[in-house]
Design a protein around this motif. Structure first.
Motif, PDB file in Angstrom:
ATOM      1  N   VAL A  76      36.806  48.448  44.889  1.00 28.64           N
ATOM      2  CA  VAL A  76      38.021  47.981  44.231  1.00 28.64           C
ATOM      3  C   VAL A  76      37.388  46.255  43.851  1.00 28.64           C
ATOM      4  O   VAL A  76      35.889  45.645  44.400  1.00 28.64           O
ATOM      5  N   VAL A  77      37.894  45.814  42.950  1.00 28.10           N
ATOM      6  CA  VAL A  77      37.155  44.333  42.700  1.00 28.10           C
ATOM      7  C   VAL A  77      37.601  43.042  42.918  1.00 28.10           C
ATOM      8  O   VAL A  77      37.027  42.432  42.966  1.00 28.10           O
ATOM      9  N   ASN A  78      38.606  43.332  43.977  1.00 24.96           N
ATOM     10  CA  ASN A  78      38.537  41.831  44.783  1.00 24.96           C
ATOM     11  C   ASN A  78      39.491  42.543  45.873  1.00 24.96           C
ATOM     12  O   ASN A  78      40.768  43.883  45.442  1.00 24.96           O
ATOM     13  N   GLY A  79      40.341  42.023  46.854  1.00 26.61           N
ATOM     14  CA  GLY A  79      41.135  41.735  47.464  1.00 26.61           C
ATOM     15  C   GLY A  79      42.376  42.356  47.732  1.00 26.61           C
ATOM     16  O   GLY A  79      43.601  43.127  47.803  1.00 26.61           O
ATOM     17  N   ALA A 242      44.327  57.083  44.920  1.00 22.38           N
ATOM     18  CA  ALA A 242      43.708  55.050  45.402  1.00 22.38           C
ATOM     19  C   ALA A 242      42.829  54.807  43.613  1.00 22.38           C
ATOM     20  O   ALA A 242      42.145  54.493  42.433  1.00 22.38           O
ATOM     21  N   LYS A 243      41.807  55.619  43.868  1.00 22.25           N
ATOM     22  CA  LYS A 243      40.603  56.131  43.470  1.00 22.25           C
ATOM     23  C   LYS A 243      41.097  55.679  41.490  1.00 22.25           C
ATOM     24  O   LYS A 243      40.586  56.098  40.736  1.00 22.25           O
ATOM     25  N   HIS A 244      41.884  57.451  41.074  1.00 27.16           N
ATOM     26  CA  HIS A 244      42.682  57.439  40.155  1.00 27.16           C
ATOM     27  C   HIS A 244      43.190  56.029  39.469  1.00 27.16           C
ATOM     28  O   HIS A 244      42.837  55.637  38.105  1.00 27.16           O
ATOM     29  N   LEU A 245      44.188  55.050  40.069  1.00 26.58           N
ATOM     30  CA  LEU A 245      44.919  54.485  39.547  1.00 26.58           C
ATOM     31  C   LEU A 245      44.105  53.030  39.072  1.00 26.58           C
ATOM     32  O   LEU A 245      43.821  52.153  38.795  1.00 26.58           O
ATOM     33  N   THR A 246      42.890  52.952  40.285  1.00 23.35           N
ATOM     34  CA  THR A 246      41.932  52.139  39.823  1.00 23.35           C
ATOM     35  C   THR A 246      41.211  51.983  38.993  1.00 23.35           C
ATOM     36  O   THR A 246      40.044  50.996  38.776  1.00 23.35           O
ATOM     37  N   THR A 247      40.669  53.427  38.500  1.00 26.07           N
ATOM     38  CA  THR A 247      40.216  53.751  37.446  1.00 26.07           C
ATOM     39  C   THR A 247      40.490  53.953  35.986  1.00 26.07           C
ATOM     40  O   THR A 247      40.288  54.894  34.853  1.00 26.07           O
ATOM     41  N   THR A 248      41.741  53.636  35.519  1.00 28.02           N
ATOM     42  CA  THR A 248      42.472  52.500  34.719  1.00 28.02           C
ATOM     43  C   THR A 248      43.337  54.453  34.809  1.00 28.02           C
ATOM     44  O   THR A 248      43.870  54.647  33.311  1.00 28.02           O
ATOM     45  N   TYR A 264      45.430  50.888  36.004  1.00 25.47           N
ATOM     46  CA  TYR A 264      44.086  49.134  36.569  1.00 25.47           C
ATOM     47  C   TYR A 264      42.716  49.496  36.390  1.00 25.47           C
ATOM     48  O   TYR A 264      42.194  50.178  37.014  1.00 25.47           O
ATOM     49  N   ASN A 265      42.079  48.524  36.247  1.00 25.90           N
ATOM     50  CA  ASN A 265      41.024  48.524  36.134  1.00 25.90           C
ATOM     51  C   ASN A 265      40.415  47.430  36.753  1.00 25.90           C
ATOM     52  O   ASN A 265      39.872  46.554  36.353  1.00 25.90           O
ATOM     53  N   TYR A 266      40.088  48.388  38.249  1.00 19.52           N
ATOM     54  CA  TYR A 266      40.198  47.590  39.528  1.00 19.52           C
ATOM     55  C   TYR A 266      39.354  48.049  40.010  1.00 19.52           C
ATOM     56  O   TYR A 266      38.337  47.499  40.956  1.00 19.52           O
ATOM     57  N   ARG A 267      37.953  48.787  39.342  1.00 19.96           N
ATOM     58  CA  ARG A 267      36.664  49.241  39.711  1.00 19.96           C
ATOM     59  C   ARG A 267      35.718  48.366  40.692  1.00 19.96           C
ATOM     60  O   ARG A 267      35.528  46.993  39.405  1.00 19.96           O
ATOM     61  N   LEU A 268      35.163  48.107  41.352  1.00 21.72           N
ATOM     62  CA  LEU A 268      33.949  47.681  42.009  1.00 21.72           C
ATOM     63  C   LEU A 268      32.440  48.116  41.064  1.00 21.72           C
ATOM     64  O   LEU A 268      32.393  49.075  40.776  1.00 21.72           O
TER      65      LEU A 268
END
Length: 395
Positions: A76-79, A242-248, A264-268
């Motif tokens: 993800v994009v940060n800790g 987790a993968k699903h939620l962090t890719t909107t 959430y748009n939390y993708r690295l």
């Protein structure tokens, strides 16, 4: 026996003896980029795969899982984002209380707040600098009432849903004791392992003791992706969520945009993951260098009265992310003077973070006795810890 005095000159001389003499300024912790960083990033640029998908994201996640011994890693994009999602995954909800140390970086409390939950501040242990499980157990016995299998704070009426130990400066907390506390009170364990990549508790990597945990790859961490983080879990269903939620929370489809959760748009990005892949290849060497640097500091500082160089607990192997000297209680008033002298010489040093329960947005949050944290706040000084500083001491 230590005397109630502090020879500031001796401390400064000892630290200067460890550090390279040719540098005018020595950072607290800076990235070490000596591997395949240029090669992997150039591939991203040459191929155009610089955004949120690409082979380096997949490789970074796979390599992280293998290194830590976790079955799954989600980049993800940060800790802070990683910890936020971890708390969501274990069911932390609005008005739940989450037990966290007051002695931690603010990201720990921020992630709790993002869930609409309430930070509940607990004390730290002198032998780990992290959450104190024994003291926590005694405290919970006094304040908890069990209802329908869950723990509730009988003073506030709120459910206590999770505990988040942070492995301070890379030193693991006593996880066996903490796991026992969590089982006793049916509280979820979510490790904030942001600082402890490469650290082990009884030969098991930190971040693998609860259902989920969070890592950070900020620019000052032991390896960096520029900015980035990861979620670790052994639970396949939680990993997929987790993968699903962090890719909107986008439902896969060739062209339609359908989302089934608040996501959430939390993708690295792939370009950041490329940097992480190169860094991870060198991690074993980085840890050897950092442990060698810590050993050298210990050798130079151990005979100086009035201070202690902090060393890993007996049950742990630490990455020594940030090295620590502790002032004896008789010398606390000299902390700022020592910080001034070292920083004036171009040797970056800092105190620990301000205790979180003292910050204006958290002053009304519940808390236990924090006497050890208050003492550590006055004692701790971090000294330069970059990987490159261990070069000449790494056998």
């Amino acid at each position: 026996m230590r005397r109630n005095s502090l020879d500031l000159t001796a401390i400064v001389d000892a630290i200067e003896e460890v550090l390279p003499r040719e540098q005018e300024f020595i950072a607290l912790h800076e990235p070490y980029l000596v591997g395949n960083e240029w090669t992997y990033i150039k591939e991203c640029l040459d191929t155009g795969w610089v955004s949120s998908v690409g082979k380096f994201v997949d490789k970074f996640e796979k390599d992280l899982a293998e290194y830590t011994g976790s079955k799954h890693a989600i980049a993800v994009v940060n800790g802070t984002a990683a910890l936020h999602i971890c708390l969501k995954l274990v069911g932390v909800a609005e008005n739940d209380e989450v037990l966290i140390p007051s002695l931690t970086f603010i990201a720990t409390a921020n992630a709790v707040s993002y869930c609409g939950a309430i930070p509940h501040f607990v004390d730290s242990a002198i032998n780990t600098l992290g959450l104190d499980p024994k003291k926590l157990d005694s405290y919970l016995q006094e304040i908890i009432v069990m209802k329908n299998g869950f723990s509730y704070n009988k003073e506030t009426g709120n459910r206590i849903k999770a505990v988040v130990p942070m492995h301070t400066f890379g030193h693991p907390v006593d996880l066996d004791l903490l796991v026992n506390v969590c089982e006793k009170y049916n509280i979820e364990l979510v490790e904030d392992a942001a600082e402890s990549l490469g650290s082990y508790y009884k030969n098991q990597h930190t971040g693998t003791f609860g259902k989920v945990s969070a890592l950070s790859f900020n620019g000052n961490k032991i390896i960096t992706t520029g900015g980035g983080g990861a979620i670790l879990t052994n639970d396949e269903k939680l990993a997929k969520l987790a993968k699903h939620l962090t890719t909107t929370a986008k439902v896969p489809h060739r062209w339609e945009f359908v989302h089934d959760h608040i996501g959430y748009n939390y993708r690295l990005p792939n370009i950041n993951a490329a940097l992480g892949c190169a860094q991870l290849e060198k991690l074993a060497d980085y840890i050897n260098k950092k442990r060698a640097l810590a050993k050298r500091y210990d050798e130079m500082l151990k005979d100086i009265d009035g201070i202690t160089f902090f060393k890993e607990p007996d049950f742990a192997k630490s990455n020594y992310w940030l090295n620590v000297i502790l002032l004896d209680e008789a010398n606390l008033e000299l902390r700022d003077m020592l910080l001034r002298i070292l920083n004036d010489k171009g040797i970056m040093t800092r105190p620990v973070w301000t205790l979180l329960h003292k910050l204006p947005m958290f002053r009304e949050c519940p808390k236990m006795d924090l006497s050890t944290s208050k003492l550590l706040e006055k004692q701790i000084i971090n000294i330069p810890s970059s990987v490159v500083l261990g070069d000449s001491y790494n056998a």
